[in-house]
Design a protein around this motif. Sequence first.
Motif, PDB file in Angstrom:
ATOM      1  N   PHE A   4       0.874  -1.163   0.000  1.00  0.00           N
ATOM      2  CA  PHE A   4       0.000   0.000   0.000  1.00  0.00           C
ATOM      3  C   PHE A   4       0.913   1.215   0.000  1.00  0.00           C
ATOM      4  CE2 PHE A   4      -2.437  -3.405   1.785  1.00  0.00           C
ATOM      5  CZ  PHE A   4      -3.718  -3.205   1.320  1.00  0.00           C
ATOM      6  N   VAL A   6       1.309   5.079   0.549  1.00  0.00           N
ATOM      7  CA  VAL A   6       0.631   6.180   1.216  1.00  0.00           C
ATOM      8  C   VAL A   6       1.556   7.391   1.193  1.00  0.00           C
ATOM      9  CG1 VAL A   6       1.377   5.465   3.524  1.00  0.00           C
ATOM     10  CG2 VAL A   6      -0.667   6.835   3.304  1.00  0.00           C
ATOM     11  N   ALA A  21      -3.697   2.277   5.719  1.00  0.00           N
ATOM     12  CA  ALA A  21      -2.719   1.486   4.975  1.00  0.00           C
ATOM     13  C   ALA A  21      -2.086   0.431   5.884  1.00  0.00           C
ATOM     14  CB  ALA A  21      -1.645   2.396   4.377  1.00  0.00           C
ATOM     15  N   VAL A  32       3.732  -1.699   3.513  1.00  0.00           N
ATOM     16  CA  VAL A  32       3.420  -0.274   3.376  1.00  0.00           C
ATOM     17  C   VAL A  32       4.667   0.450   2.884  1.00  0.00           C
ATOM     18  CG1 VAL A  32       2.751   1.855   4.574  1.00  0.00           C
ATOM     19  CG2 VAL A  32       1.663  -0.315   5.195  1.00  0.00           C
ATOM     20  N   VAL A 107      -3.089   4.882  -1.313  1.00  0.00           N
ATOM     21  CA  VAL A 107      -3.982   5.312  -0.237  1.00  0.00           C
ATOM     22  C   VAL A 107      -3.771   6.803   0.005  1.00  0.00           C
ATOM     23  CG1 VAL A 107      -4.650   4.987   2.174  1.00  0.00           C
ATOM     24  CG2 VAL A 107      -3.853   3.031   0.831  1.00  0.00           C
TER      25      VAL A 107
END
Length: 151
Positions: A4, A6, A21, A32, A107
């Motif tokens: 993810f 971010v 996230a 992440v 995200v």
Amino acid sequence: MRKFLVVLDDSRECLNAMRFAAMRAAHTGGGVAILSVIPPDEFNHWIGVGEIMRAEARERIEVHFEVFAKWMRDKQNVDPELIIREGEPLTEIIAQITEDSSIGVLVLGAGTDSKGPGPLVTQLSRQAGSLPVPITIVPGDLSKERLESIT
């Protein structure tokens, strides 16, 4: 492993995007990646001064990142990676997604004030149909409890 991505910035809504996230990564076995973009106009000074400002900007980002990273490690058992790029935020976000094939979701946190969701959410929403990954937009005013229940 799907990551993810971010965006780390100084906005309030960034916090909810980080939480979302990390929680999704923890529940799905993902990772992440936290991206911070330093705009080029911060360094339009003499060369020596620009280099000092660049180093200071990176240091601020790393300190900010460590706050989120500690929470992610301690509470979600997720070890995030930090990516720092220089340039225009929209361009650098798309470049990072394009260059890292393990990124599965972008995200973003959406602002809640009268100015709207924020420039990145607005710009990336317009391009959502042509991005190589889906975008998850997390409302900035969701409670921590609500985030936990939906992740």
